[in-house]
Scaffold this active site. Structure first.
Site, PDB file in Angstrom:
ATOM      1  N   ASP A 157       8.970   1.844 -40.557  1.00 22.93           N
ATOM      2  CA  ASP A 157       8.734   3.066 -39.784  1.00 22.93           C
ATOM      3  C   ASP A 157       7.584   2.877 -38.794  1.00 22.93           C
ATOM      4  OD1 ASP A 157       9.075   5.674 -38.992  1.00 22.93           O
ATOM      5  OD2 ASP A 157       7.996   6.548 -40.682  1.00 22.93           O
ATOM      6  N   GLY A 158       7.684   3.577 -37.679  1.00 26.83           N
ATOM      7  CA  GLY A 158       6.572   3.601 -36.717  1.00 26.83           C
ATOM      8  C   GLY A 158       6.851   2.907 -35.400  1.00 26.83           C
TER       9      GLY A 158
ATOM     10  N   ARG B 131       6.302   5.419 -32.369  1.00 29.81           N
ATOM     11  CA  ARG B 131       4.878   5.720 -32.120  1.00 29.81           C
ATOM     12  C   ARG B 131       4.146   4.519 -31.545  1.00 29.81           C
ATOM     13  NH1 ARG B 131       3.533   7.486 -37.844  1.00 29.81           N
ATOM     14  NH2 ARG B 131       5.659   6.772 -38.178  1.00 29.81           N
ATOM     15  N   TRP B 132       4.508   3.344 -32.022  1.00 26.58           N
ATOM     16  CA  TRP B 132       3.887   2.100 -31.516  1.00 26.58           C
ATOM     17  C   TRP B 132       4.097   1.990 -30.011  1.00 26.58           C
ATOM     18  CZ3 TRP B 132       5.635  -2.252 -28.991  1.00 26.58           C
ATOM     19  CH2 TRP B 132       4.801  -3.390 -29.024  1.00 26.58           C
TER      20      TRP B 132
ATOM     21  N   ARG C  71      10.228   4.686 -26.370  1.00 19.91           N
ATOM     22  CA  ARG C  71      10.372   4.471 -27.819  1.00 19.91           C
ATOM     23  C   ARG C  71      11.186   3.225 -28.156  1.00 19.91           C
ATOM     24  NH1 ARG C  71       9.871   8.079 -31.659  1.00 19.91           N
ATOM     25  NH2 ARG C  71      11.764   7.260 -32.620  1.00 19.91           N
TER      26      ARG C  71
ATOM     27  N   HIS D 151      11.431  -0.425 -30.921  1.00 21.26           N
ATOM     28  CA  HIS D 151      12.493  -1.005 -31.757  1.00 21.26           C
ATOM     29  C   HIS D 151      12.655  -2.496 -31.446  1.00 21.26           C
ATOM     30  CE1 HIS D 151      13.322   2.872 -33.299  1.00 21.26           C
ATOM     31  NE2 HIS D 151      13.903   3.350 -32.216  1.00 21.26           N
TER      32      HIS D 151
ATOM     33  N   SER E 174      19.548   4.745 -40.767  1.00 22.42           N
ATOM     34  CA  SER E 174      19.984   5.606 -41.872  1.00 22.42           C
ATOM     35  C   SER E 174      21.192   6.441 -41.450  1.00 22.42           C
ATOM     36  CB  SER E 174      18.845   6.528 -42.310  1.00 22.42           C
ATOM     37  OG  SER E 174      18.699   7.581 -41.384  1.00 22.42           O
TER      38      SER E 174
ATOM     39  N   TRP F 257      21.826   9.067 -36.808  1.00 25.24           N
ATOM     40  CA  TRP F 257      22.758   9.437 -35.731  1.00 25.24           C
ATOM     41  C   TRP F 257      22.274  10.690 -35.001  1.00 25.24           C
ATOM     42  CZ3 TRP F 257      26.144   5.756 -34.690  1.00 25.24           C
ATOM     43  CH2 TRP F 257      26.620   4.934 -35.714  1.00 25.24           C
TER      44      TRP F 257
ATOM     45  N   LEU G 198      17.444 -17.048 -49.297  1.00 24.75           N
ATOM     46  CA  LEU G 198      17.155 -15.599 -49.254  1.00 24.75           C
ATOM     47  C   LEU G 198      18.429 -14.783 -49.031  1.00 24.75           C
ATOM     48  CD1 LEU G 198      14.915 -13.310 -48.913  1.00 24.75           C
ATOM     49  CD2 LEU G 198      15.217 -13.663 -46.453  1.00 24.75           C
TER      50      LEU G 198
ATOM     51  N   ILE H 263      10.647   8.618 -49.233  1.00 27.35           N
ATOM     52  CA  ILE H 263      11.674   7.583 -49.419  1.00 27.35           C
ATOM     53  C   ILE H 263      12.828   7.746 -48.428  1.00 27.35           C
ATOM     54  CG2 ILE H 263      13.262   6.551 -51.120  1.00 27.35           C
ATOM     55  CD1 ILE H 263      11.225   7.087 -53.247  1.00 27.35           C
ATOM     56  N   SER H 264      12.951   8.926 -47.827  1.00 24.21           N
ATOM     57  CA  SER H 264      13.928   9.168 -46.757  1.00 24.21           C
ATOM     58  C   SER H 264      15.338   8.688 -47.081  1.00 24.21           C
ATOM     59  CB  SER H 264      13.440   8.528 -45.446  1.00 24.21           C
ATOM     60  OG  SER H 264      12.223   9.083 -45.053  1.00 24.21           O
TER      61      SER H 264
HETATM   62  C1  FPP Z   1      11.819   3.814 -37.614  1.00 26.84           C
HETATM   63  O1  FPP Z   1      10.831   3.964 -36.629  1.00 26.84           O
HETATM   64  C2  FPP Z   1      12.686   2.725 -37.265  1.00 26.84           C
HETATM   65  C3  FPP Z   1      14.026   2.809 -37.087  1.00 26.84           C
HETATM   66  C4  FPP Z   1      14.800   4.046 -37.222  1.00 26.84           C
HETATM   67  C5  FPP Z   1      14.794   1.645 -36.694  1.00 26.84           C
HETATM   68  C6  FPP Z   1      14.376   0.360 -37.357  1.00 26.84           C
HETATM   69  C7  FPP Z   1      14.807  -0.730 -36.489  1.00 26.84           C
HETATM   70  C8  FPP Z   1      14.124  -1.885 -36.299  1.00 26.84           C
HETATM   71  C9  FPP Z   1      12.887  -2.272 -36.990  1.00 26.84           C
HETATM   72  C10 FPP Z   1      14.607  -2.885 -35.348  1.00 26.84           C
HETATM   73  C11 FPP Z   1      15.605  -3.750 -35.943  1.00 26.84           C
HETATM   74  C12 FPP Z   1      16.836  -3.100 -35.593  1.00 26.84           C
HETATM   75  C13 FPP Z   1      18.040  -3.578 -35.657  1.00 26.84           C
HETATM   76  C14 FPP Z   1      19.092  -2.633 -35.244  1.00 26.84           C
HETATM   77  C15 FPP Z   1      18.375  -4.964 -36.096  1.00 26.84           C
HETATM   78  P1  FPP Z   1      10.768   5.344 -35.835  1.00 26.84           P
HETATM   79  O2  FPP Z   1      11.594   5.215 -34.609  1.00 26.84           O
HETATM   80  O3  FPP Z   1      11.165   6.461 -36.739  1.00 26.84           O
HETATM   81  O4  FPP Z   1       9.270   5.413 -35.463  1.00 26.84           O
HETATM   82  P2  FPP Z   1       8.378   6.739 -35.314  1.00 26.84           P
HETATM   83  O5  FPP Z   1       8.222   7.299 -36.689  1.00 26.84           O
HETATM   84  O6  FPP Z   1       7.104   6.197 -34.773  1.00 26.84           O
HETATM   85  O7  FPP Z   1       9.098   7.653 -34.369  1.00 26.84           O
END
Ligand code: FPP
Length: 239
Positions: free
Chosen positions: A20-21, A24-25, A33, A37, A65, A69, A131, A189-190
């Site tokens: 997560d994050g 925001r990063w 945003r 990713h 998740s 969507w 792995l 845990i979402s």
């Molecule tokens: C949550 O951060 C992250 C996600 C919903 C996507 C996770 C995806 C990756 C780490 C990239 C790898 C992806 C693929 C498809 C191989 P957030 O967007 O909820 O962050 P925020 O809480 O800061 O808004």
């Protein structure tokens, strides 16, 4: 950096991560945003490499998740493209590193192109015994329990044991996570592996996912090493 080998407890076989994050990063850096990713994808790759090198048996990453969507369509579409491109670009390297990749989740929700890319990557790496990298995509813990129960109902089974349900989950046969990590400062845990994490040790990090490097992961592992897992027993019984 010291050249002593990081300590990985023998009891740590499976790590699951809620990454997560990313958004925001990116926003902190004045970027869109989706750039978070992209950076998050690099970290996911680093984590898989580190876990493989350190002899962790299973790494499960939550990439999308069942509820994601609901995000803006352009973000969903970016994530789908990133997923497809990453599978295409990374699978050869994963194969070379003896990693077995499987996607857990409702694959029927993806378009045909992505389903094909998933099948191809799974097929290429299916005989690897290093792995096990489980990518949870279009995954929801409640969906997993419901689909397992549906399979049993369809087989006419009405007396359902915990083992029977576990055997029908998408993670059937895989050790449950020993350590579950969530980055990004939130403590929930979402709808991730809600059945399988019943006895997992939880670790929450304030680091935003693209900042969570292998040193941060080792810090989480060191913290896990100090925990006493009791599985319902008393501390005296364990020691
Ligand atoms: C949550 O951060 C992250 C996600 C919903 C996507 C996770 C995806 C990756 C780490 C990239 C790898 C992806 C693929 C498809 C191989 P957030 O967007 O909820 O962050 P925020 O809480 O800061 O808004």
């Amino acid at each position: 950096m010291s050249d002593t080998k990081p300590y990985i407890p023998e009891s740590l076989q499976h790590i699951a991560i809620i990454m997560d994050g990313n958004g925001r990063w990116a926003q902190k850096r004045g970027k869109k945003r989706v750039m978070g990713h992209k950076a998050g994808m690099e970290r996911a790759r680093e984590m898989a490499e580190y876990c493989g090198e350190q002899g962790i048996k299973v790494l499960t990453l939550f990439v999308f998740s069942s509820e994601n969507w609901k995000r803006p369509p352009e973000e969903v579409s970016f994530l789908m493209d990133l997923f497809a491109t990453s599978l295409k670009n990374e699978s050869k390297k994963l194969h070379k590193n003896n990693v077995k990749l499987i996607v857990i989740g409702d694959k029927s929700g993806f378009d045909k192109r992505l389903q094909k890319a998933i099948d191809k990557a799974e097929d290429l790496t299916k005989d690897n015994d290093g792995l096990l990298l489980q990518i949870a995509a279009n995954y929801g813990g409640r969906w997993d329990i419901a689909q397992a129960a549906t399979q049993l109902a369809q087989a006419g089974i009405t007396e359902i044991s915990e083992e029977m349900l576990s055997d029908k989950m998408v993670t059937a046969g895989i050790n449950e996570p020993d350590l579950m990590i969530r980055t990004g400062g939130e403590k929930r845990i979402s709808n991730f592996l809600i059945w399988q994490t019943a006895y997992s040790e939880l670790y929450f990090s304030d680091a935003l996912w693209p900042d969570f490097d292998s040193l941060e992961l080792q810090t989480a592992i060191d913290d896990f090493a100090k925990r006493q897992r009791r599985f319902g027993q008393t501390g005296e019984q364990i020691s």
